[in-house]
Design an enzyme around this catalytic site. Structure first.
Site, PDB file in Angstrom:
ATOM      1  N   ASP A  58       0.803  -1.208   0.000  1.00  0.00           N
ATOM      2  CA  ASP A  58       0.000   0.000   0.000  1.00  0.00           C
ATOM      3  C   ASP A  58       0.849   1.277   0.000  1.00  0.00           C
ATOM      4  O   ASP A  58       0.618   2.173  -0.818  1.00  0.00           O
ATOM      5  CB  ASP A  58      -0.937  -0.005   1.212  1.00  0.00           C
ATOM      6  CG  ASP A  58      -1.785   1.243   1.286  1.00  0.00           C
ATOM      7  OD1 ASP A  58      -2.908   1.221   0.769  1.00  0.00           O
ATOM      8  OD2 ASP A  58      -1.310   2.259   1.858  1.00  0.00           O
TER       9      ASP A  58
ATOM     10  N   ILE B   4      -5.036   2.575  -0.333  1.00  0.00           N
ATOM     11  CA  ILE B   4      -5.043   1.860  -1.618  1.00  0.00           C
ATOM     12  C   ILE B   4      -5.575   0.446  -1.418  1.00  0.00           C
ATOM     13  O   ILE B   4      -6.326  -0.070  -2.249  1.00  0.00           O
ATOM     14  CB  ILE B   4      -3.634   1.834  -2.242  1.00  0.00           C
ATOM     15  CG1 ILE B   4      -3.040   3.251  -2.307  1.00  0.00           C
ATOM     16  CG2 ILE B   4      -3.691   1.216  -3.631  1.00  0.00           C
ATOM     17  CD1 ILE B   4      -3.870   4.246  -3.077  1.00  0.00           C
ATOM     18  N   ASP B   5      -5.210  -0.193  -0.308  1.00  0.00           N
ATOM     19  CA  ASP B   5      -5.783  -1.506   0.012  1.00  0.00           C
ATOM     20  C   ASP B   5      -7.303  -1.418   0.123  1.00  0.00           C
ATOM     21  O   ASP B   5      -8.022  -2.284  -0.380  1.00  0.00           O
ATOM     22  CB  ASP B   5      -5.217  -2.023   1.338  1.00  0.00           C
ATOM     23  CG  ASP B   5      -3.886  -2.738   1.169  1.00  0.00           C
ATOM     24  OD1 ASP B   5      -3.367  -2.776   0.038  1.00  0.00           O
ATOM     25  OD2 ASP B   5      -3.359  -3.248   2.173  1.00  0.00           O
ATOM     26  N   LEU B   6      -7.796  -0.384   0.793  1.00  0.00           N
ATOM     27  CA  LEU B   6      -9.238  -0.258   1.001  1.00  0.00           C
ATOM     28  C   LEU B   6      -9.966   0.038  -0.307  1.00  0.00           C
ATOM     29  O   LEU B   6     -11.053  -0.488  -0.566  1.00  0.00           O
ATOM     30  CB  LEU B   6      -9.520   0.832   2.030  1.00  0.00           C
ATOM     31  CG  LEU B   6      -8.992   0.539   3.435  1.00  0.00           C
ATOM     32  CD1 LEU B   6      -9.161   1.752   4.341  1.00  0.00           C
ATOM     33  CD2 LEU B   6      -9.701  -0.666   4.039  1.00  0.00           C
TER      34      LEU B   6
ATOM     35  N   ALA C 131     -10.134  -3.182  -2.147  1.00  0.00           N
ATOM     36  CA  ALA C 131     -11.188  -4.038  -1.598  1.00  0.00           C
ATOM     37  C   ALA C 131     -12.544  -3.658  -2.171  1.00  0.00           C
ATOM     38  O   ALA C 131     -13.347  -4.526  -2.536  1.00  0.00           O
ATOM     39  CB  ALA C 131     -11.206  -3.933  -0.071  1.00  0.00           C
TER      40      ALA C 131
END
Length: 375
Positions: A143, A172-174, A177
């Site tokens: 991320d 960025i991970d979220l 997702a």
């Protein structure tokens, strides 16, 4: 009837091979909507079981970080580097609806956990695969690195020439997702019509670029490089800047319309600002940002922040106090977003599902983030 049977994804069987945040966030999302989510962990467990703050119990395997994405799941250890583990996965996948993975390209094939292998056993299987840079790039995605590489850190600096800053959550991970959730729900809808499963691939890179929104459009339309403005907005003023009032209240304005600006000036007892040629319209305010921000900072420092926020609220001028995380979670409006403590985990959690519907109930509770499961 079990309340969970009324949830829209009741009966959906999910295998979670993904780790860290993006994939597990998707798993918890599906669990909150009623799916049966089995988290298949390597012998050492999800790495976030070891990510602790100094305030946490050093012996626990359910860390705060792990708990942020793993409510409502069961856990099972599975060593996919040996044949017995691969055989067990194949048996589970044959009866599953969704598999979540976050392998680097090529790694799933080595473990016989790839879409081609699993879909041959179950043609209805929907396989969600998260990568860092796409299905052909073997570089691992992290991320913070993606925040740097896609412009987010540059734009998040306090101002031009100031050091770039990472966002305080793995944004960025979220975002990834959310992209995978949308892809999986699309694939489920398609399967209802065709009976066929699908491979859904999402990368951190693509998700970040898709989320640059107006900043990307500004560059593409003007050819100019968007510059960091701290919390300010490139095309609306005053919007995003934090001011400190006389009583110490830190507050933010989000004035997106000229009428709202007139109301703000009236509340501040500076009606002449709204007729000043430099500030009359939003384009004027953007052009004279520094002058207006200086005037606002000086005037707001002379008034009560709490009284100012109350008056602006009565006039529907967007504004709010800057809260800490604890203050935000303690707010009455935040309470429906909290998961109550569960047996084995005496702490609240935060829901990943933020929408509601009259067609199904909200999951009132979930099982606790699981301890490391049996082999």
């Amino acid at each position: 009837m079990n309340p969970s049977d009324e949830l829209p994804l009741a009966g959906l069987r999910v295998l979670e091979l993904a780790s860290v945040l993006a994939g597990p966030q998707v798993g918890q999302f599906l669990a909150e909507l009623g799916a049966d989510v089995l988290k298949l962990e390597p012998p050492a467990g999800d790495v976030t079981r070891t990510w602790r703050t100094l305030a946490e119990d050093p012996a626990t395997t359910v860390t705060a970080y792990f708990s942020s994405a793993n409510w409502g799941k069961r856990s099972q250890l599975l060593d996919l580097t040996i044949e017995a583990g691969q055989t067990a996965l194949h048996q589970l996948a044959a009866a599953a609806d969704i598999v979540l993975t976050s392998y680097k390209p090529g790694d799933a094939e080595k473990l016989r956990a790839d879409y081609a292998t699993l879909s041959a056993l179950n043609p209805r299987l929907i396989y969600g695969h998260i990568t860092g840079y796409g299905p052909t790039e073997t570089r691992a995605g992290y991320d913070a690195v993606l925040q740097a590489e896609t412009g987010f850190m540059h734009l998040n600096a306090p101002g031009p020439g100031q050091p770039p800053q990472k966002m305080p959550v793995a944004i960025i991970d979220l975002l990834t997702a959310h992209q995978l959730k949308e892809g999986l729900l699309t694939a489920l809808y398609r399967r209802e019509r065709t009976g066929q499963g699908a491979l859904v691939q999402v990368s951190l890179l693509d998700s970040a670029l898709a989320s640059l929104a107006n900043q990307a459009a500004t560059h593409l339309v003007t050819g100019q490089e968007p510059q960091p403005l701290g919390s300010g907005h490139p095309s609306i003023v005053p919007y995003g800047t934090v001011y400190t009032a006389r009583d110490g209240t830190r507050l933010l304005l989000a004035v997106g319309a000229d009428q709202q600006f007139r109301h703000l000036c009236a509340v501040l007892h500076r009606p002449e600002w709204a007729d000043d040629a430099r500030f009359r319209r939003n384009p004027d305010r953007v052009a004279h940002r520094a002058a207006l921000e200086e005037l606002l900072a000086e005037r707001i420092a002379e008034v009560s922040g709490q009284e100012l926020l109350a008056q602006l609220g009565q006039l529907a001028v967007p504004a709010g106090a800057v809260r800490t995380v604890g203050e935000a979670l303690a707010h009455p409006l935040a309470q429906p977003m909290l998961l109550p403590p569960a047996p084995g985990f005496p702490h609240a959690g935060v829901r990943t599902v933020a929408f509601r519907s009259s067609a199904w109930p909200m999951a009132l509770s979930l099982s606790a983030p699981p301890a490391l499961g049996p082999e």
